[in-house]
Design a protein around this motif. Sequence first.
Motif, PDB file in Angstrom:
ATOM      1  N   LYS A   1      12.774   0.341  -1.492  1.00  0.00           N
ATOM      2  CA  LYS A   1      13.147   0.653  -3.198  1.00  0.00           C
ATOM      3  C   LYS A   1      12.745   2.042  -3.284  1.00  0.00           C
ATOM      4  O   LYS A   1      13.605   2.691  -3.824  1.00  0.00           O
ATOM      5  CB  LYS A   1      12.254  -0.032  -4.142  1.00  0.00           C
TER       6      LYS A   1
ATOM      7  N   PRO B   1       0.873  -1.969   2.308  1.00  0.00           N
ATOM      8  CA  PRO B   1       2.106  -2.078   1.168  1.00  0.00           C
ATOM      9  C   PRO B   1       3.235  -2.947   1.721  1.00  0.00           C
ATOM     10  O   PRO B   1       3.269  -2.990   3.091  1.00  0.00           O
ATOM     11  CB  PRO B   1       2.347  -0.605   1.106  1.00  0.00           C
ATOM     12  N   TRP B   2       3.905  -3.545   0.780  1.00  0.00           N
ATOM     13  CA  TRP B   2       4.928  -4.317   0.904  1.00  0.00           C
ATOM     14  C   TRP B   2       6.288  -3.437   1.695  1.00  0.00           C
ATOM     15  O   TRP B   2       6.462  -2.315   1.192  1.00  0.00           O
ATOM     16  CB  TRP B   2       5.484  -5.006  -0.122  1.00  0.00           C
TER      17      TRP B   2
ATOM     18  N   ASP C   1       8.592  -2.104  -1.180  1.00  0.00           N
ATOM     19  CA  ASP C   1       8.478  -1.003  -1.683  1.00  0.00           C
ATOM     20  C   ASP C   1       9.018   0.165  -0.824  1.00  0.00           C
ATOM     21  O   ASP C   1       9.442   1.172  -1.686  1.00  0.00           O
ATOM     22  CB  ASP C   1       7.064  -0.731  -1.831  1.00  0.00           C
TER      23      ASP C   1
END
Length: 137
Positions: free
Chosen positions: A55, A48-49, A52
């Motif tokens: 955030k 995953p980024w 992310d």
Amino acid sequence: MSASRAHLIFSSNTNVGKTLLSAGLCRYRTHHLGLPTSYLKPLQCGVPWDEDLIKLYSNPKHLHSKTLASFDPYPCSPHLASILSGQDTNTYKTDSETLTDLKSSISSTPNHQTYIETAGGVYSPSLAFPSPNPSSP
């Protein structure tokens, strides 16, 4: 009005905690201090980024985040991700273009404290042009 401030977060290698440190700093500033904060990832390798995670733990009211380029789904050093992705090397941004993007992103969020998280580490090679034989980068 105070000027924006940027901090570069880098390490000796990949997968050593840069994103966790970035998330902690962004969380503290956005949740506990309620201050405008920016997170920039010039190059993301893999999913995953990291953005992310930032955030997820930050207060969205006070956070601006952006990833400038990525090699999905290869979670490895940038030089290997560039080879595995098979992207046309003509699409890569030059150092000058990347620096312009960083400056633009920072200046677009005045009064923010910005955390710039690198991909890989100082001992990780950066981009490489794809070789004809991916087994011998």
